[in-house]
Design an enzyme around this catalytic site. Structure first.
Site, PDB file in Angstrom:
ATOM      1  N   LYS A 132      25.930  44.169  27.435  1.00  0.00           N
ATOM      2  CA  LYS A 132      25.383  43.894  28.774  1.00  0.00           C
ATOM      3  C   LYS A 132      26.235  44.704  29.752  1.00  0.00           C
ATOM      4  CE  LYS A 132      25.243  42.034  32.367  1.00  0.00           C
ATOM      5  NZ  LYS A 132      25.232  42.874  33.584  1.00  0.00           N
TER       6      LYS A 132
ATOM      7  N   GLU B 253      39.667  41.257  29.915  1.00  0.00           N
ATOM      8  CA  GLU B 253      40.454  42.299  30.580  1.00  0.00           C
ATOM      9  C   GLU B 253      40.081  42.253  32.052  1.00  0.00           C
ATOM     10  OE1 GLU B 253      41.284  44.913  32.423  1.00  0.00           O
ATOM     11  OE2 GLU B 253      40.842  46.677  31.197  1.00  0.00           O
TER      12      GLU B 253
ATOM     13  N   CYS C 187      41.219  49.198  36.951  1.00  0.00           N
ATOM     14  CA  CYS C 187      41.773  47.844  36.795  1.00  0.00           C
ATOM     15  C   CYS C 187      43.301  47.890  36.756  1.00  0.00           C
ATOM     16  CB  CYS C 187      41.221  47.180  35.557  1.00  0.00           C
ATOM     17  SG  CYS C 187      41.408  48.150  34.089  1.00  0.00           S
TER      18      CYS C 187
ATOM     19  N   GLU D  74      43.680  42.148  44.359  1.00  0.00           N
ATOM     20  CA  GLU D  74      43.151  43.418  43.865  1.00  0.00           C
ATOM     21  C   GLU D  74      42.099  43.943  44.836  1.00  0.00           C
ATOM     22  OE1 GLU D  74      40.543  43.340  40.314  1.00  0.00           O
ATOM     23  OE2 GLU D  74      41.722  45.046  39.617  1.00  0.00           O
TER      24      GLU D  74
HETATM   25  N1  LIG Z   1      38.954  44.755  35.922  1.00  0.00           N
HETATM   26  C1  LIG Z   1      38.010  45.621  36.073  1.00  0.00           C
HETATM   27  O1  LIG Z   1      37.926  46.583  35.329  1.00  0.00           O
HETATM   28  C2  LIG Z   1      36.987  45.415  37.121  1.00  0.00           C
HETATM   29  C3  LIG Z   1      37.211  44.624  38.231  1.00  0.00           C
HETATM   30  N2  LIG Z   1      36.239  44.483  39.176  1.00  0.00           N
HETATM   31  C4  LIG Z   1      36.512  43.660  40.364  1.00  0.00           C
HETATM   32  O2  LIG Z   1      35.495  42.703  40.444  1.00  0.00           O
HETATM   33  C5  LIG Z   1      34.888  42.681  41.709  1.00  0.00           C
HETATM   34  C6  LIG Z   1      33.444  42.299  41.593  1.00  0.00           C
HETATM   35  O3  LIG Z   1      32.708  43.301  40.923  1.00  0.00           O
HETATM   36  P1  LIG Z   1      31.514  42.897  39.975  1.00  0.00           P
HETATM   37  O4  LIG Z   1      30.778  44.107  39.556  1.00  0.00           O
HETATM   38  O5  LIG Z   1      30.721  41.817  40.628  1.00  0.00           O
HETATM   39  O6  LIG Z   1      32.351  42.360  38.735  1.00  0.00           O
HETATM   40  P2  LIG Z   1      32.015  41.268  37.671  1.00  0.00           P
HETATM   41  O7  LIG Z   1      33.246  40.913  36.976  1.00  0.00           O
HETATM   42  O8  LIG Z   1      31.243  40.154  38.266  1.00  0.00           O
HETATM   43  O9  LIG Z   1      31.063  42.078  36.670  1.00  0.00           O
HETATM   44  C7  LIG Z   1      31.456  42.600  35.435  1.00  0.00           C
HETATM   45  C8  LIG Z   1      30.358  42.346  34.412  1.00  0.00           C
HETATM   46  O10 LIG Z   1      30.185  40.929  34.243  1.00  0.00           O
HETATM   47  C9  LIG Z   1      28.812  40.589  34.395  1.00  0.00           C
HETATM   48  N3  LIG Z   1      28.731  39.207  34.892  1.00  0.00           N
HETATM   49  C10 LIG Z   1      28.801  38.779  36.169  1.00  0.00           C
HETATM   50  N4  LIG Z   1      28.695  37.427  36.217  1.00  0.00           N
HETATM   51  C11 LIG Z   1      28.558  37.000  34.946  1.00  0.00           C
HETATM   52  C12 LIG Z   1      28.418  35.707  34.336  1.00  0.00           C
HETATM   53  N5  LIG Z   1      28.399  34.600  35.060  1.00  0.00           N
HETATM   54  N6  LIG Z   1      28.327  35.631  32.997  1.00  0.00           N
HETATM   55  C13 LIG Z   1      28.367  36.748  32.243  1.00  0.00           C
HETATM   56  N7  LIG Z   1      28.473  37.993  32.753  1.00  0.00           N
HETATM   57  C14 LIG Z   1      28.584  38.123  34.089  1.00  0.00           C
HETATM   58  C15 LIG Z   1      28.298  41.648  35.352  1.00  0.00           C
HETATM   59  O11 LIG Z   1      26.905  41.710  35.315  1.00  0.00           O
HETATM   60  C16 LIG Z   1      28.997  42.876  34.819  1.00  0.00           C
HETATM   61  O12 LIG Z   1      28.337  43.382  33.688  1.00  0.00           O
HETATM   62  C17 LIG Z   1      35.105  44.067  42.238  1.00  0.00           C
HETATM   63  O13 LIG Z   1      35.091  44.061  43.613  1.00  0.00           O
HETATM   64  C18 LIG Z   1      36.441  44.410  41.668  1.00  0.00           C
HETATM   65  O14 LIG Z   1      37.447  43.950  42.528  1.00  0.00           O
HETATM   66  C19 LIG Z   1      35.035  45.071  39.023  1.00  0.00           C
HETATM   67  C20 LIG Z   1      34.744  45.852  37.932  1.00  0.00           C
HETATM   68  C21 LIG Z   1      35.735  46.142  36.939  1.00  0.00           C
HETATM   69  N1  BAL Z   2      41.708  53.226  32.937  1.00  0.00           N
HETATM   70  C1  BAL Z   2      41.487  52.251  31.971  1.00  0.00           C
HETATM   71  C2  BAL Z   2      40.523  51.171  32.119  1.00  0.00           C
HETATM   72  C3  BAL Z   2      40.184  50.561  33.431  1.00  0.00           C
HETATM   73  O1  BAL Z   2      40.705  50.866  34.464  1.00  0.00           O
HETATM   74  O2  BAL Z   2      39.292  49.705  33.432  1.00  0.00           O
END
Ligand SMILES: NC(=O)C1=CN([C@@H]2O[C@H](COP(=O)(O)OP(=O)(O)OC[C@H]3O[C@@H](n4cnc5c(N)ncnc54)[C@H](O)[C@@H]3O)[C@@H](O)[C@H]2O)C=CC1
Ligand code: BAL
Ligand code: NA
Length: 505
Positions: free
Chosen positions: A185, A260, A295, A394
């Site tokens: 997903k 993660e 991240c 973050e």
């Molecule tokens: N640690 C990382 O690599 C990331 C951190 N972020 C942070 O998260 C914030 C929000 O971004 P989003 O895109 O909304 O991140 P998110 O964590 O909500 O989304 C990541 C994935 O989880 C899915 N998801 C969302 N709610 C879910 C649920 N209840 N059950 C199962 N899957 C679910 C989303 O559709 C997407 O595929 C960003 O502003 C950023 O600060 C965003 C993306 C990557």
């Molecule tokens: N650069 C490694 C992975 C990440 O930032 O999500």
């Protein structure tokens, strides 16, 4: 490599080896963050589609063409996928850039990593054949035991938008290498290249159901995958709050998860760095690469007081030199953030920092020459206090905050002054000091005299609220295996003699 002009493919959900319309026929817009335009639509899966994908995955595990494969057979599929990805690299990099906003050359380098990662897990799949069954020595002769490493089953893989196809690969490649049937997903904000992986799987003849790809919203497509009783594991990369929701839902079924979840990683810079410019460049790269949406971004610069004025002056000069433009333009080094929501969120972090008394040393706004698109200048914030939001939360955008220190003890305390624990970097000529910091950093990854380079062979993951479990390397394979103990009584003609036998009464 020339940047190709490209048409956005119109795809359906990839279920059971074929393209299928979502049962509710819903679609979501694809937005190019560089111009805010809708450039296509992705299918939006719901609970019913998830259920179909789970059934297809179960059936793949029961069938010989996937469920009985050796690691060597699976390696052939993984290598074929790698070869196709390489063949399509220019198109995939362009699609990634149009969907995500990262500079084209960064997207192209992500695609190289995708290829390498599939090839690497092909090697590990092959190696798995000789480790599939291992003997365990016991202290007695009447029993013998061996351990089987089998595919865990059906696994749900939920990925973010910052490295769309690469984060997909970090999960899909080891899951398939282990012999699991996977349901991916991807993030609704950048799904195009993950859908193209479906087409590649079709082209290489991956057995139906071994990988299904369900695009859609988190609460509509991700959540039913997590709660599905026939999904054995969830691997997730994304935000902390979503990680908590996933762990809570999975706990109801005692379903294992790996999480993660980002961070607020430090980069500690001492006055004995090898070279001012080199240290400045690592500091910028550590925070502004991937448009600041990493991240593990080292977004807290902790700089020794003695060198701070000259370091910051040079940092400013380098920052002013960063080319911000449409990410398809050659030499672009900073493109837009992913979405309107992210743009507003990042600007809010900056304005709150200002309100709380910090100084915006550089940036903090939209670049004047770009009227459309979710562009934010690379931003450097000083006069930061450890109680401020900008120090603690973050941002996930091109925003670096700066704090000075006097002593090594103070630097360690500041570095660990975070609820997160993903990455940490130190820049210093003194390798013994680097060693002390390596030990003291509360993180899953440490960079010495650099920040962010990430390879597929070592483990990747965090501690504290950055999550748990390790991806990449051989560690990731373990995420997708069931370790089964098999113990055999080797003298079956000898009674166990625990109970009294009725024939002897
Ligand atoms: N640690 C990382 O690599 C990331 C951190 N972020 C942070 O998260 C914030 C929000 O971004 P989003 O895109 O909304 O991140 P998110 O964590 O909500 O989304 C990541 C994935 O989880 C899915 N998801 C969302 N709610 C879910 C649920 N209840 N059950 C199962 N899957 C679910 C989303 O559709 C997407 O595929 C960003 O502003 C950023 O600060 C965003 C993306 C990557
Ligand atoms: N650069 C490694 C992975 C990440 O930032 O999500
Ligand atoms: Na997008």
């Amino acid at each position: 490599m020339a940047i190709p002009n490209i048409r956005i493919p119109c795809r359906q959900l990839f279920i059971d080896g074929e393209w299928r319309e979502p049962l509710k026929k819903n679609r979501l817009p694809i937005i190019n963050p560089a111009n805010e335009e809708i450039i296509g639509y992705i299918p939006a899966a719901t609970e019913e589609d998830v259920d179909m994908a789970v059934k297809a995955a179960r059936s793949a595990l029961r069938r010989d063409d996937w469920g009985s494969t050796t690691g060597a057979q699976r390696a052939k599929y993984l290598r074929a996928i790698a070869a196709k990805v390489l063949e399509k690299k220019p198109e995939l990099a362009t699609l990634e850039t149009i969907d995500n906003g990262k500079p084209w050359f960064e997207a192209a380098s992500d695609i190289d990593d995708v290829v390498a990662c599939f090839e690497y897990y092909a090697d590990l799949a092959e190696a798995l054949d000789s480790k599939k069954k291992t003997e365990v020595k016991l202290h007695l002769d009447s029993f013998k035991t061996h351990v089987l490493r089998e595919p865990l089953g059906v696994v749900g893989l939920i990925t973010p938008w910052n490295y769309p196809l690469l984060m997909t690969t970090w999960k899909v490649a080891p899951a398939l290498a282990a012999g699991c049937a996977a349901i991916l997903k991807p993030s609704e904000l950048a799904s195009i290249t993950s859908l193209e992986l479906g087409e590649i799987c079709r082209e290489v003849g991956l057995p139906p159901g071994a990988l299904s790809i369900l695009t859609g919203l988190g609460h509509e497509a991700g959540s039913p995958l997590v709660s599905h009783p026939d999904v054995d594991k969830i691997a997730f990369t994304g935000s902390g709050p979503t990680g908590v929701k996933i762990m809570t839902a999975a706990a109801q079924l005692v379903k294992p998860v790996t999480l993660e979840l980002g961070g607020k990683s430090p980069i500690v810079v001492f006055d004995d760095i090898h070279d001012l410019d080199i240290a400045v460049e690592w500091t910028l790269f550590g925070c502004f690469w991937t448009n600041g949406q990493i991240c593990s971004a080292t977004s807290r610069l902790i700089i020794q007081e003695t060198i701070a004025p000259q370091f910051l002056a040079r940092l400013l000069e380098w920052t002013k030199n960063i080319k911000i433009s449409d990410p398809l333009e050659e030499d672009c080094k900073l493109g837009p953030v992913i979405s309107r929501g992210q743009y507003e969120k990042v600007l809010k972090f900056i304005s709150t920092a200002k309100d709380e008394g910090a100084t915006i040393l550089y940036g903090g706004d939209r670049p004047e020459h770009l009227k459309k698109g979710y562009y934010i200048q690379p931003t450097i914030i000083t006069d930061v206090d450890t109680s401020m939001e900008i120090w603690n939360e973050e941002v996930f955008g091109p925003v670096l905050c700066v704090k000075t220190f006097k002593t090594e003890e103070e630097a360690i305390e500041l570095a660990n002054d975070t609820k997160y624990g993903l990455g940490a970097a130190i820049l210093s000529k003194d390798l013994e000091r680097c060693e002390r910091f390596t030990k003291a950093f509360q993180s899953g990854v440490v960079w010495i005299n650099c920040s962010q380079p990430c390879f597929w062979q070592p483990p990747w993951g965090g501690k504290k609220r950055s999550g748990f479990g390790r991806e990449l390397g051989e560690w990731s394979l373990e995420n997708y295996l069931n370790i089964k103990q098999v113990t055999q009584y080797v003298t079956p003609d000898e009674p166990w003699a625990f109970y009294k036998s009725p024939s002897k009464l």
